[in-house]
Design an enzyme around this catalytic site. Structure first.
Site, PDB file in Angstrom:
ATOM      1  N   ASP A 107      -0.644   2.544  -1.737  1.00 23.79           N
ATOM      2  CA  ASP A 107      -1.876   3.165  -1.264  1.00 23.79           C
ATOM      3  C   ASP A 107      -1.689   4.663  -1.069  1.00 23.79           C
ATOM      4  OD1 ASP A 107      -4.488   3.085  -0.518  1.00 23.79           O
ATOM      5  OD2 ASP A 107      -4.164   2.143   1.435  1.00 23.79           O
TER       6      ASP A 107
ATOM      7  N   HIS B 100      -9.800   7.480  -1.631  1.00 25.46           N
ATOM      8  CA  HIS B 100      -8.914   6.319  -1.472  1.00 25.46           C
ATOM      9  C   HIS B 100      -8.448   5.940  -2.877  1.00 25.46           C
ATOM     10  CE1 HIS B 100     -11.015   5.197   2.488  1.00 25.46           C
ATOM     11  NE2 HIS B 100     -11.833   6.079   1.931  1.00 25.46           N
TER      12      HIS B 100
ATOM     13  N   CYS C  22      -6.483   3.080   5.403  1.00 28.33           N
ATOM     14  CA  CYS C  22      -7.229   4.336   5.455  1.00 28.33           C
ATOM     15  C   CYS C  22      -7.479   4.884   6.866  1.00 28.33           C
ATOM     16  CB  CYS C  22      -8.525   4.226   4.660  1.00 28.33           C
ATOM     17  SG  CYS C  22      -9.323   2.631   4.653  1.00 28.33           S
TER      18      CYS C  22
ATOM     19  N   LYS D 247     -16.836   3.898  -6.363  1.00 25.75           N
ATOM     20  CA  LYS D 247     -15.452   3.890  -6.838  1.00 25.75           C
ATOM     21  C   LYS D 247     -15.398   3.662  -8.342  1.00 25.75           C
ATOM     22  CE  LYS D 247     -15.043  -1.014  -5.512  1.00 25.75           C
ATOM     23  NZ  LYS D 247     -14.231  -2.014  -4.796  1.00 25.75           N
TER      24      LYS D 247
ATOM     25  N   ARG E 285      -4.526  -9.909   5.604  1.00 25.10           N
ATOM     26  CA  ARG E 285      -5.925 -10.331   5.622  1.00 25.10           C
ATOM     27  C   ARG E 285      -5.969 -11.848   5.771  1.00 25.10           C
ATOM     28  NH1 ARG E 285      -8.385  -6.375   0.798  1.00 25.10           N
ATOM     29  NH2 ARG E 285      -7.711  -4.440   1.806  1.00 25.10           N
TER      30      ARG E 285
ATOM     31  N   GLN F 100       0.362  -2.408  -0.386  1.00 23.82           N
ATOM     32  CA  GLN F 100      -0.388  -1.617  -1.361  1.00 23.82           C
ATOM     33  C   GLN F 100       0.377  -0.334  -1.688  1.00 23.82           C
ATOM     34  OE1 GLN F 100      -4.045  -1.226   0.980  1.00 23.82           O
ATOM     35  NE2 GLN F 100      -5.119  -2.320  -0.619  1.00 23.82           N
TER      36      GLN F 100
ATOM     37  N   HIS G 220      -4.205   8.405   0.110  1.00 26.87           N
ATOM     38  CA  HIS G 220      -5.491   9.019   0.423  1.00 26.87           C
ATOM     39  C   HIS G 220      -5.369  10.522   0.237  1.00 26.87           C
ATOM     40  CE1 HIS G 220      -5.761   5.082   2.373  1.00 26.87           C
ATOM     41  NE2 HIS G 220      -7.046   5.173   2.059  1.00 26.87           N
TER      42      HIS G 220
END
Length: 575
Positions: free
Chosen positions: A320, A448, A271, A402, A300, A318, A322
């Site tokens: 992912d 997100h 993000c 979320k 991570r 991911q 946005h």
């Protein structure tokens, strides 16, 4: 009995486990024993070691203590009294836990017979209410999850309200073990792990084919829904993570490095980078919403004891994205995302979705008015869908609430995969803005969102859901051509070429082995279609076809077979 919550039942059974272990092995020190999904565990410090054979002995002792029907009572200690008590009985880990409890919290212990344990509670009234339990496995762990600290031993167990519920759960666990993606991943040569790169999968050709099939599918869905695909750096200056708020929350789980006297971190999420890209231009409200998507490679530093095949890794990608939008656009963008997510899950074979609204945590950024607006927006969207949902109080992200999307697999196990998070704070912290209708700079809302979440984890879930027998459209090898004799090899290659031209993934097995062996091996590898060619098939221009799970389906012309297989690939039906 059924009026007792399952969490209370499981927490009480964790204490029953600790009580039994202490009676059997007095030198053991107890540490923590939390409730987890479908059960509980307790971590013990023991200079010797527990084996799987010890579990039946411990379980028998638990039943004995249960039969005593010992009253369970709550007692309150001062901090000093609790520390002195645990030190006096040699439970030094408990003393450490007490010492970390905030001054504002009451220190409570629970007593059952001679056994006393630190706990917030609540618990059942007496040990006789703990009946339908079973110990499942023993594994290693570390004190506070730190691999450099004390080595502990973790015993897992489960308990249910009724005997039938326990029996059903044990049956499910046995089936889950057969479907373990780590075993199947090795059997199917999809991936492996090794000590040199813990928590980071090595993808084999067939596994990488599956991976890329999923990426390609999601990429097409993103294009259909007006997302712009981007790519951002894997490494960023520590100051970016400090500005976004991630450093304060996640620094212990971030891999870091130093270059030319500057501190850098490998990104654990995408993000902040997406905001940097948005900030490169001055946007008008007419351009919004802007949807940036990235198959972002993240890392991570998870504790080694928590790693679990593809389901818990250190390196992952991911799906992912946005969405930068106005406040007024939030409801429609959330709704459109949910409709997209439902279509994707349906194609992958998941028909049941559980919805949850995760609200503001204690530690968060942004004022309450902003949180009120964000939570209400997500709540109204859920209500407009007329779906059943539940609230996960205090489990939102630190920057916004979320909606979580939880899949139910064929064994009714729950997997939280998709999410959409409504963030009013990070765009402000990182200086994002657009020009509104009044020609004034305004901070956009940042949504997100991810559908699959970690691709690695989703592949692990898929493998277990299908027990490795993936749908035809996802199978790395959709068809295997098996030769009966040496003379049929040219025809086998001719068939393979025609399948390739029809975009059907196939392999040829021309080894000088008996056809029965070839069929068995391909069946174990869960190939959807086996095409067997010999002298007869070659002379007639036909193929003999076996279908996974159904066996021999007869002789077909190659064109007829290609038509059948292409129709099934296109429909994405379960095989």
């Amino acid at each position: 009995m059924s009026s007792i919550s399952i969490e209370t039942l499981r927490h009480s059974c964790a204490h029953l486990l600790a009580h039994a272990v202490k009676e059997l092995y007095p030198t053991v020190q107890v540490t923590i024993g939390p409730v987890i999904e479908d059960g509980f565990y307790y971590d013990f410090y023991y200079e010797s070691s527990f084996s799987i054979s010890d579990l039946s002995i411990i379980e028998d002792k638990m039943r004995e203590i249960s039969a005593r029907k010992l009253e369970i009572s709550r007692v309150v200690y001062s901090r000093k009294e609790a520390i002195d008590y645990f030190n006096s009985i040699g439970e030094f880990f408990k003393s450490k836990i007490v010492d970390r409890i905030p001054e504002s919290e009451e220190i409570t212990l629970y007593r059952q017979g001679s056994f006393i344990d630190l706990c917030r509670g609540p618990h059942v009234e007496n040990t006789g209410l703990l009946q339908y339990f079973k110990l499942l496995k023993v594994s290693g762990s570390y004190w506070q999850g730190d691999s450099t600290s004390y080595k502990l031993q973790r015993i897992y167990g489960t308990i249910w309200h009724t005997r039938n519920e326990l029996s059903d759960h044990i049956t499910m666990l046995e089936e889950s073990e057969k479907r373990d993606h780590r075993f199947l991943g090795k059997q199917l040569s999809f991936f492996h792990f090794q000590e040199q790169s813990p928590g980071m999968p090595y993808w084999h050709p067939h596994g990488w084919t599956l991976y890329q099939l999923i990426v390609s599918y999601i990429r097409n869905k993103l294009a259909e829904n007006q997302y712009q695909e981007i790519s951002t750096p894997i490494l960023a200056d520590q100051t970016l993570w400090e500005s976004s708020g991630h450093w304060e929350k996640f620094s212990e789980h971030m891999f870091t490095t130093v270059s030319e006297h500057k501190n850098y971190a490998i990104k654990p999420m995408n993000c902040p980078n997406h905001v940097q890209l948005f900030n490169q231009n001055l946007h008008s409200y007419r351009e919004l919403p802007i949807r940036y998507a990235e198959f972002g490679s993240c890392h991570r530093n998870e504790y080694s004891g928590t790693l679990h095949g593809l389901l818990r890794v250190r390196a992952f990608v991911q799906d992912d994205a946005h969405i930068f939008c106005t406040r007024q656009q939030v409801p429609l963008e959330v709704l459109n995302f949910i409709n997209l997510l439902k279509d994707v899950y349906k194609d992958f074979g998941f028909s049941k979705i559980i919805y949850a609204l995760a609200t503001r945590p204690v530690l968060r950024v942004g004022d309450d008015a902003v949180w009120d607006e964000a939570e209400q927006s997500l709540k109204k969207t859920l209500e407009s869908l007329s779906v059943t949902w539940f609230e996960k109080k205090g489990e939102g992200a630190f920057y916004g609430p979320k909606i979580e999307f939880i899949l139910e697999d064929c064994l009714k196990r729950k997997w939280q995969c998709g999410t959409i998070q409504c963030d009013f704070s990070m765009p402000l912290r990182l200086g994002a803005s657009y020009v509104n209708e009044e020609s004034a700079k305004t901070t956009p809302v940042m949504l997100h969102r991810a559908i699959l979440g970690s691709l690695e984890r989703f592949i692990g879930i898929l493998i277990e859901h299908y027990a490795g027998a993936l749908p035809l459209w996802l199978s790395p090898v959709q068809c295997k051509i098996l030769t009966i004799s040496e003379s049929s090899k040219p025809y086998a290659h001719q068939v393979a070429e025609q399948l390739k031209n029809s975009l059907i993934r196939s392999e040829v097995d021309i080894r000088n082995e008996k056809i029965g062996l070839k069929i068995r091996e391909s069946t174990l590898n869960k190939i959807p279609y086996l095409v067997i060619v010999g002298e007869k098939e070659m002379q007639n221009g036909m193929v003999s076809v076996r279908k996974r799970g159904k066996g021999d389906i007869g002789n077909l012309s190659l064109n007829e077979f290609i038509s059948i297989i292409n129709e099934q690939i296109h429909s994405k039906i379960a095989f």
